[in-house]
Motif scaffolding. Structure first.
Motif, PDB file in Angstrom:
ATOM      1  N   GLU A   1       0.842  -1.191   0.000  1.00 48.31           N
ATOM      2  CA  GLU A   1       0.000   0.000   0.000  1.00 48.31           C
ATOM      3  C   GLU A   1       0.881   1.245   0.000  1.00 48.31           C
ATOM      4  OE1 GLU A   1      -3.880   1.781   2.417  1.00 48.31           O
ATOM      5  OE2 GLU A   1      -3.143  -0.263   2.762  1.00 48.31           O
ATOM      6  N   HIS A   2       0.418   2.296  -0.709  1.00 48.28           N
ATOM      7  CA  HIS A   2       1.203   3.521  -0.865  1.00 48.28           C
ATOM      8  C   HIS A   2       0.364   4.744  -0.491  1.00 48.28           C
ATOM      9  CE1 HIS A   2       4.087   1.125  -3.283  1.00 48.28           C
ATOM     10  NE2 HIS A   2       2.991   0.561  -3.771  1.00 48.28           N
ATOM     11  N   ASP A   3       1.038   5.805  -0.072  1.00 42.70           N
ATOM     12  CA  ASP A   3       0.348   7.065   0.200  1.00 42.70           C
ATOM     13  C   ASP A   3      -0.286   7.602  -1.076  1.00 42.70           C
ATOM     14  OD1 ASP A   3       1.216   6.947   2.800  1.00 42.70           O
ATOM     15  OD2 ASP A   3       2.894   8.336   2.507  1.00 42.70           O
TER      16      ASP A   3
ATOM     17  N   ARG B   1      -7.365   3.672  -1.319  1.00 42.19           N
ATOM     18  CA  ARG B   1      -6.114   2.921  -1.220  1.00 42.19           C
ATOM     19  C   ARG B   1      -5.410   2.849  -2.569  1.00 42.19           C
ATOM     20  NH1 ARG B   1      -6.705  -2.567  -0.014  1.00 42.19           N
ATOM     21  NH2 ARG B   1      -4.702  -2.580   1.043  1.00 42.19           N
TER      22      ARG B   1
ATOM     23  N   LYS C   1     -12.024   4.778   2.935  1.00 43.60           N
ATOM     24  CA  LYS C   1     -10.572   4.866   2.828  1.00 43.60           C
ATOM     25  C   LYS C   1     -10.149   4.610   1.388  1.00 43.60           C
ATOM     26  CE  LYS C   1      -6.280   2.729   4.474  1.00 43.60           C
ATOM     27  NZ  LYS C   1      -5.675   1.721   5.359  1.00 43.60           N
TER      28      LYS C   1
ATOM     29  N   GLU D   1      -3.740  17.216  -2.453  1.00 45.13           N
ATOM     30  CA  GLU D   1      -5.113  16.761  -2.205  1.00 45.13           C
ATOM     31  C   GLU D   1      -6.140  17.584  -2.980  1.00 45.13           C
ATOM     32  OE1 GLU D   1      -8.375  17.528   1.141  1.00 45.13           O
ATOM     33  OE2 GLU D   1      -6.422  16.902   1.941  1.00 45.13           O
TER      34      GLU D   1
ATOM     35  N   GLU E   1      -7.345   8.724   4.480  1.00 51.21           N
ATOM     36  CA  GLU E   1      -6.410   7.592   4.426  1.00 51.21           C
ATOM     37  C   GLU E   1      -6.431   6.763   5.705  1.00 51.21           C
ATOM     38  OE1 GLU E   1      -2.634   8.360   1.839  1.00 51.21           O
ATOM     39  OE2 GLU E   1      -3.039  10.208   2.956  1.00 51.21           O
ATOM     40  N   GLU E   2      -6.795   7.383   6.826  1.00 50.97           N
ATOM     41  CA  GLU E   2      -6.846   6.654   8.100  1.00 50.97           C
ATOM     42  C   GLU E   2      -7.906   7.284   8.992  1.00 50.97           C
ATOM     43  OE1 GLU E   2      -4.009   5.477  11.933  1.00 50.97           O
ATOM     44  OE2 GLU E   2      -3.145   6.464  10.158  1.00 50.97           O
TER      45      GLU E   2
ATOM     46  N   TYR F   1      -6.202  13.931   3.281  1.00 48.12           N
ATOM     47  CA  TYR F   1      -4.997  13.121   3.324  1.00 48.12           C
ATOM     48  C   TYR F   1      -4.645  12.853   4.786  1.00 48.12           C
ATOM     49  CZ  TYR F   1      -3.655  13.445  -1.642  1.00 48.12           C
ATOM     50  OH  TYR F   1      -3.601  13.314  -3.009  1.00 48.12           O
ATOM     51  N   GLY F   2      -4.016  11.702   5.050  1.00 45.82           N
ATOM     52  CA  GLY F   2      -3.581  11.381   6.400  1.00 45.82           C
ATOM     53  C   GLY F   2      -4.729  10.936   7.285  1.00 45.82           C
TER      54      GLY F   2
ATOM     55  N   ARG G   1      -0.222  10.506  -2.023  1.00 46.24           N
ATOM     56  CA  ARG G   1       0.680  11.500  -2.622  1.00 46.24           C
ATOM     57  C   ARG G   1       1.630  10.892  -3.659  1.00 46.24           C
ATOM     58  NH1 ARG G   1       0.270  13.660   2.621  1.00 46.24           N
ATOM     59  NH2 ARG G   1      -0.432  15.837   2.634  1.00 46.24           N
ATOM     60  N   THR G   2       1.795   9.568  -3.645  1.00 39.35           N
ATOM     61  CA  THR G   2       2.659   8.953  -4.656  1.00 39.35           C
ATOM     62  C   THR G   2       2.011   9.001  -6.040  1.00 39.35           C
ATOM     63  OG1 THR G   2       1.751   6.723  -4.266  1.00 39.35           O
ATOM     64  CG2 THR G   2       3.673   7.410  -2.946  1.00 39.35           C
TER      65      THR G   2
END
Length: 317
Positions: free
Chosen positions: A10-12, A133, A131, A20, A104-105, A76-77, A14-15
């Motif tokens: 899994e990646h952020d 992903r 969420k 946002e 994201e969380e 984000y986050g 932002r990648t």
């Protein structure tokens, strides 16, 4: 050589989307049907930065079948109190029937708030925690994307399955499930829909607020139709009038007499190709339903071919 299963990584966000607001929110607005598909909804007319007093919500959209308002707040986050406050402000300010927090969380306390709102909050509002992903297979640079629904209304799964449905609702769902499969086989490349327990099924005609539909009407009758309801009455009428000017050619090409309806009480317009039927959906036998599906497939295929290019070429002042 022994086979092995690669790990999912899994990646952020932002990648893929660095910012946002400028990147992810804009992408989601343009691809809001992906979110709708995950939830069993048909979302359209997604607009970013919709004003609510001195503030602006990330995305406001509408559910195509019901016209209900959808408010989406991205983050984000990890979730925080600031975004929770914004979410509730935007939901109230837009009188949203669907309120979606995408992050994201999710902190446990914020999941609890959404669950409490679904249990004890406004009865006509559904709250979701979702969420997003970004994933890849170990060793691959390719990225995939999916939504993970972490909070949903208590009865949501039951509402979109056959549990607790009436006989009429089950009949509609079963009929449209067969119709969807038949139309997808007849028209490769058409985006298959999810059948609902309703007397209609719609999909986009390529213009905001304009939809193709199969609909059961009183009469009784079954119809393929074009429904125009963008939320702007003058625009609806302009689209309708532009097509009405071509009605002679359209009906000649279809070898059918269509019903052209202005619906001022609904701030909408309708162009339908009706077919009388022998009874309500629950009164039709298997052979009658099969014949109706065959007609619905052939009629919609011709109807879509006739109207789609005309809609795409419309120039509204």
């Amino acid at each position: 050589m022994e086979d092995r299963i690669a790990q999912i990584q899994e990646h952020d966000l932002r990648t893929v989307w660095k910012n946002e607001e400028r990147d992810f929110t804009q992408w989601l607005a343009k691809n809001v049907e992906l979110l709708g598909s995950e939830l069993g909804l048909e979302l359209e007319d997604a607009r970013t930065e919709a004003a609510v007093g001195d503030f602006s919500s990330d995305i406001v959209a509408r559910e195509m079948n019901t016209g209900e308002r959808v408010v989406i707040e991205n983050q984000y986050g990890r979730t925080d109190h600031d975004h929770l406050g914004k979410l509730l402000t935007y939901s109230a300010g837009k009188n949203a029937e669907f309120t979606m927090w995408i992050a994201e969380e999710f902190r446990p306390e914020h999941r609890s708030v959404l669950e409490w709102l679904n249990e004890s909050g406004p009865k006509d509002v559904k709250f979701f925690g979702i969420k997003p992903r970004v994933v890849s297979i170990e060793g691959s640079d390719a990225r995939g994307f999916e939504f993970d629904v972490v909070v949903e209304p208590n009865d949501w799964k039951r509402e979109i399955t056959n549990e607790s449905l009436t006989e009429t609702q089950r009949s509609y769902r079963e009929f449209y499930a067969q119709l969807i499969d038949a139309y997808a086989d007849h028209r490769p490349g058409w985006n298959k829909l999810k059948p609902g327990p309703r007397g209609y099924l719609t999909f986009s005609a390529g213009m905001t607020g304009v939809s193709f539909a199969w609909v059961f009407h009183q009469g009784p009758e079954f119809a393929v139709e074009l429904y125009i309801q963008s939320g702007e009455p003058e625009r609806n009428m302009a689209v309708f009038d532009a097509l009405d000017d071509q009605s002679g050619e359209i009906e000649s090409n279809l070898t059918a007499e269509l019903v052209w309806q202005r619906l001022p009480e609904k701030n909408a317009c309708r162009i339908k190709w009706p077919k009388p039927i022998d009874g309500k959906i629950t009164e039709l036998d298997a052979e009658q339903r099969t014949d109706l599906i065959e007609w619905g497939v052939e009629a919609m295929d011709d109807f879509q071919d006739e109207f789609e290019p005309r809609i795409s070429s419309l120039t509204l002042e």
